[in-house]
Design a protein around this motif. Sequence first.
Motif, mmCIF file in Angstrom:
data_model
loop_
_atom_site.group_PDB
_atom_site.id
_atom_site.type_symbol
_atom_site.label_atom_id
_atom_site.label_comp_id
_atom_site.label_asym_id
_atom_site.label_seq_id
_atom_site.Cartn_x
_atom_site.Cartn_y
_atom_site.Cartn_z
ATOM 1 N N GLN A 39 0.845 -1.214 0.000
ATOM 2 C CA GLN A 39 0.000 0.000 0.000
ATOM 3 C C GLN A 39 0.877 1.260 0.000
ATOM 4 N N LEU A 40 1.935 1.265 0.780
ATOM 5 C CA LEU A 40 2.829 2.403 0.830
ATOM 6 C C LEU A 40 3.511 2.614 -0.529
ATOM 7 N N ALA A 41 3.983 1.527 -1.129
ATOM 8 C CA ALA A 41 4.623 1.634 -2.440
ATOM 9 C C ALA A 41 3.641 2.142 -3.484
ATOM 10 N N MET A 42 2.419 1.680 -3.446
ATOM 11 C CA MET A 42 1.417 2.143 -4.412
ATOM 12 C C MET A 42 1.096 3.615 -4.200
ATOM 13 N N HIS A 43 1.025 4.025 -2.941
ATOM 14 C CA HIS A 43 0.747 5.430 -2.633
ATOM 15 C C HIS A 43 1.881 6.339 -3.121
ATOM 16 N N LEU A 44 3.103 5.908 -2.915
ATOM 17 C CA LEU A 44 4.268 6.704 -3.289
ATOM 18 C C LEU A 44 4.443 6.790 -4.822
ATOM 19 N N THR A 45 4.031 5.745 -5.533
ATOM 20 C CA THR A 45 4.204 5.756 -6.987
ATOM 21 C C THR A 45 3.042 6.408 -7.698
ATOM 22 N N ALA A 46 1.929 6.650 -7.013
ATOM 23 C CA ALA A 46 0.746 7.249 -7.639
ATOM 24 C C ALA A 46 0.870 8.758 -7.742
ATOM 25 N N ARG A 47 1.884 9.325 -7.212
ATOM 26 C CA ARG A 47 2.042 10.792 -7.232
ATOM 27 C C ARG A 47 2.378 11.311 -8.580
#
Length: 72
Positions: A64-72
């Motif tokens: 979830q953290l990786a997805m959040h960070l890459t969605a920027r």
Amino acid sequence: MDEPAQGKPPTFWQMLQSILAAAFGVQSGKNRARDFNHGKASHFIALGTVFTLLFILVLIGLVQLAMHLTAR
């Protein structure tokens, strides 16, 4: 260090160490023999289940953290 008296069941910390070592595949023969001879299977099953659930939750959190960070 964590040497139990002969015939005594492993302590909580010794069981936790055994669960972690087994998860990484590095359990020593001496500790494995102690666990089989003096430990209760139900304790190891319960602790192993809790460890597995926590491991899965950590993995989900990291994804979830990786997805959040890459969605920027």
